[in-house]
Scaffold this motif. Structure first.
Motif, short mmCIF file in Angstrom:
data_model
loop_
_atom_site.label_atom_id
_atom_site.label_comp_id
_atom_site.label_asym_id
_atom_site.label_seq_id
_atom_site.Cartn_x
_atom_site.Cartn_y
_atom_site.Cartn_z
N PRO A 1 3.37 5.28 -2.51
CA PRO A 1 2.71 4.93 -1.27
C PRO A 1 2.09 6.17 -0.63
O PRO A 1 2.71 7.23 -0.60
CB PRO A 1 3.87 4.38 -0.41
CG PRO A 1 4.91 3.96 -1.39
CD PRO A 1 4.78 4.91 -2.52
N PRO B 1 0.59 8.68 2.39
CA PRO B 1 1.07 8.98 3.73
C PRO B 1 0.24 8.25 4.77
O PRO B 1 -0.89 7.86 4.52
CB PRO B 1 0.88 10.50 3.83
CG PRO B 1 -0.24 10.78 2.89
CD PRO B 1 -0.07 9.82 1.76
N ASN B 2 0.79 8.11 5.96
CA ASN B 2 0.09 7.49 7.06
C ASN B 2 -0.84 8.51 7.69
O ASN B 2 -0.40 9.50 8.26
CB ASN B 2 1.09 6.97 8.09
CG ASN B 2 0.41 6.17 9.18
OD1 ASN B 2 -0.80 6.01 9.17
ND2 ASN B 2 1.21 5.66 10.11
N ARG C 1 1.39 -6.56 1.92
CA ARG C 1 0.67 -5.32 1.63
C ARG C 1 0.94 -4.82 0.22
O ARG C 1 1.99 -5.09 -0.36
CB ARG C 1 1.06 -4.21 2.62
CG ARG C 1 2.47 -3.65 2.43
CD ARG C 1 2.84 -2.66 3.54
NE ARG C 1 1.93 -1.56 3.64
CZ ARG C 1 2.04 -0.42 2.97
NH1 ARG C 1 3.04 -0.24 2.13
NH2 ARG C 1 1.15 0.53 3.13
N CYS D 1 0.39 3.61 5.12
CA CYS D 1 1.72 3.20 5.59
C CYS D 1 1.62 2.30 6.82
O CYS D 1 0.84 2.58 7.74
CB CYS D 1 2.57 4.42 5.90
SG CYS D 1 3.03 5.35 4.44
N GLU D 2 2.42 1.23 6.81
CA GLU D 2 2.52 0.28 7.92
C GLU D 2 1.27 -0.56 8.12
O GLU D 2 1.18 -1.29 9.11
CB GLU D 2 2.88 1.00 9.23
CG GLU D 2 4.21 1.73 9.18
CD GLU D 2 5.36 0.84 8.72
OE1 GLU D 2 5.46 -0.31 9.19
OE2 GLU D 2 6.15 1.28 7.87
N ASN E 1 1.67 -1.41 -1.91
CA ASN E 1 2.31 -0.16 -1.50
C ASN E 1 1.37 1.04 -1.52
O ASN E 1 1.71 2.13 -1.09
CB ASN E 1 3.56 0.13 -2.35
CG ASN E 1 3.23 0.61 -3.76
OD1 ASN E 1 2.09 0.50 -4.22
ND2 ASN E 1 4.20 1.13 -4.45
#
Length: 337
Positions: free
Chosen positions: A195, A197-198, A274, A280-281, A276
């Motif tokens: 995944p 990073p945000n 979602r 993120c989120e 992966n």
């Protein structure tokens, strides 16, 4: 001897238009060796890892020795594969110095867990010691295991289409796609990418909808999406499904995750959904609506807030790894809308 028409129904073939393998009772086998050989090369060649010491990349798969096959007996798929793989890799340090090495996987088979898979990394003769060797031996070996795990997932999804025929209920044989779609390494069923990073950046999104028709009741189709053992059957992989409002799900080796937001038995499922690989989120909202059409059920799939860059992959994923897979696994094949 049984009279005409009074024999064991498992052997009666006239109920099918193609008169072939009713109820999947007969043993059928498909050779996956050539397909596997090409897929393994595709997944491994070009695979790379890097850190502050430099970059390593697999440049060539020099040996793919083994075999693979899939057997269908009484509607159950049995997978067999056994491979010995050899590859070449090169490393380039941050200062521009190049190194060469070899990699071997001697025991890729259905009898070994992926975590126990041996990935032997070495430097070519006369090559000096370099930190890039440790990079390839650790991070590189991990990436190789992920790629090979992806191969197993694709073998159980992409290559098995059409192996399980619909039962003798008047359904016609599901036709395989005439055009081969090249699989992205982050497709459903693979686990080659961690995944991201945000980043906190707002991404452009889109929405789309699909409709499909299934030869079953709304209740049965509704259960397919919520009952863990049924989900595992059509995804051909382990799954976690908590069938309640607020319940989590994790499918396709963790490549799809989400949460159920609304459950109306036999009518509607609303979920946060979602890949992966999405930021993120970030979740799409997926609404499944089940409409009773008498002897059939119409499924409407509405996906909102899908990243623009992933619209095609998400649409294809729902068509191929949900709708088509459900029809082929449970014999719910019917006309496409």
């Amino acid at each position: 001897m049984a009279k005409w028409g009074e024999g064991d129904p498992r052997w009666i073939v006239e109920e099918r238009a193609d008169a072939t393998n009713v109820n999947n009772w007969h043993w059928t086998e498909r050779d996956a060796t050539n397909w596997s050989s090409e897929k393994l090369k595709e997944l491994l060649e070009g695979l790379c890892v890097e850190n502050n010491e430099g970059k390593c990349e697999i440049t060539e798969v020099s040996k793919v020795e083994g075999e693979a096959s899939i057997n269908n007996r009484k509607g159950k798929l049995i997978f067999f594969y056994e491979w010995n793989l050899k590859a070449k890799w090169k490393g380039t340090s941050t200062s521009g110095i190049k190194y060469k090495g070899n990699l071997e996987v001697p025991n890729l088979s259905d009898e070994n867990d992926m975590d126990d898979l041996d990935v032997v990394v070495s430097l070519c003769k006369d090559e000096p010691e370099t930190p890039l060797y440790d990079l390839m031996r650790k991070d590189g070996a991990h990436k190789v295991r992920e790629a090979l795990d992806s191969y197993v997932g694709l073998l159980k999804t992409e290559f098995t289409q059409g192996m399980i025929l619909p039962t003798a209920n008047g359904v016609t044989k599901q036709q395989m796609s005439q055009s081969k779609v090249k699989m992205d390494k982050t497709q459903i069923g693979s686990s080659t990418t961690a995944p991201p990073p945000n980043t906190g950046v707002k991404i452009p999104t889109c929405k789309f909808s699909l409709r499909d028709t299934f030869l079953t009741s709304p209740d049965d189709l509704y259960r397919v999406f919520l009952k863990q053992e049924l989900v595992q059957a059509f995804t051909h992989s382990a799954a976690v499904v908590e069938p309640e409002k607020g319940g989590k799900f994790r499918l396709f080796e963790g490549n799809v995750v989400g949460e159920f937001q609304e459950l109306v038995p036999e009518e509607k499922i609303v979920m946060k959904w979602r890949y992966n690989t999405w930021p993120c989120e970030h979740y799409a909202t997926v609404t499944l609506t089940f409409t009773d059409k008498g002897s059939e059920t119409e499924l409407s799939v509405e996906c909102r807030a899908v990243p623009d860059s992933d619209e095609d992959r998400t649409r294809e994923g729902w068509q191929r790894y949900y709708c088509q897979a459900i029809k082929q696994t449970f014999g719910y094949g019917a006309r496409l809308c």
